[in-house]
Design a protein around this motif. Structure first.
Motif: not given
Length: 277
Positions: A177-179, A204-206, A214-218
């Motif tokens: 939601v925040v993203a 958004q990714r950050l 999604d801590p690994k940005s996968a």
């Protein structure tokens, strides 16, 4: 923020809108399925790198430079001033390489990171005087979606400052939601003279990384937005800009579906890696 005026924490208020909790939970399960994949556990840097590349390609496509993935892998002439599409793809690729270095700063100073994202994205496209700063009175973005009237320069500054303050306040709203709100605000405000879509999708990714979804940005949410279609993306954005509960909820649902599709994209990459891609 273009969120319903409920008097609550805006992030929490949006998270409670009809349909949003279910969409968020569905997306979370898709992301958890990806993160639990055995290839992710063994070869996560490889999957994250491929996610970054595919995300950059899709973000550039949404910005008007629809190159094939093979072309993005092959070409290196991204700084050509006579090729606007090369500038877009180059900016998207630079952003994908920069995100991992900005997570700690994002937690302390989102405004500083947004300025940095713009500097990275637009380095080969706009003059140095316009890099990293919100547009001034009389300036307009070179390309933008059509969500309605363009906010004034003063409104841009005020809303970005307000958003940054909210991001620094502890809260329980889901990362998705925040993203989505950060993404939507940047697209709605069009704060820079060029590259707002690229910056919005990088931000958004950050948020997905720093808030733990999604801590690994996968995940590749950019591919999800692209697969849903540019027209659908812009229609959902218009709903967000309207500020109505239905419009804002529709934007969050759209972003949740994009994250779900982006998780499936990376699961497919994991499967391909297992087969020896």
């Amino acid at each position: 923020m273009s969120t319903p005026n409920t008097g609550q924490d805006p992030f929490a208020a949006v998270a409670a809108l009809p349909g949003v909790p279910e969409a968020v939970e569905s997306a979370r399960k898709a992301v958890d399925g990806l993160l639990g994949h055995r290839t992710m556990r063994r070869r996560s840097p490889e999957i994250s790198a491929e996610s970054a590349l595919r995300g950059a390609r899709a973000s550039a496509a949404l910005e008007g430079a629809d190159w094939s993935l093979e072309e993005v892998r092959r070409r290196t002439d991204y700084s050509r001033t006579d090729d606007p599409e090369a500038g877009i793809v180059g900016g998207a690729l630079r952003l994908s390489a920069e995100i991992g270095d900005l997570t700690d700063v994002w937690r302390r100073s989102p405004i500083q990171v947004l300025a940095r994202l713009h500097m990275v994205a637009a380095a080969d496209v706009v003059g140095s005087e316009a890099l990293g700063r919100p547009r001034l009175a009389g300036e307009e973005p070179a390309v933008r979606p059509d969500p309605g009237l363009l906010p004034s320069a003063d409104e841009v500054t005020a809303r970005l400052d307000g958003l940054a303050r909210l991001l620094l306040v502890p809260g329980d709203a889901p990362a998705l939601v925040v993203a989505a709100i950060v993404h939507g605000e940047i697209l709605a405000l069009q704060p820079f003279v060029w590259g707002n879509g690229l910056v919005a999708r990088a931000a958004q990714r950050l948020v997905l990384i720093t808030r733990g979804l999604d801590p690994k940005s996968a995940v590749v949410p950019e591919v999800g937005h692209m697969d849903l279609g540019a027209g659908v993306y812009e229609k959902a954005l218009r709903g967000y800009v309207s500020g109505t509960p239905d419009g804002v909820a529709g934007w969050i649902l759209h972003c949740a579906e994009a994250v779900t599709l982006g998780a499936r994209e990376s699961v497919a990459v994991c499967e391909a890696v297992m087969r020896g891609m």
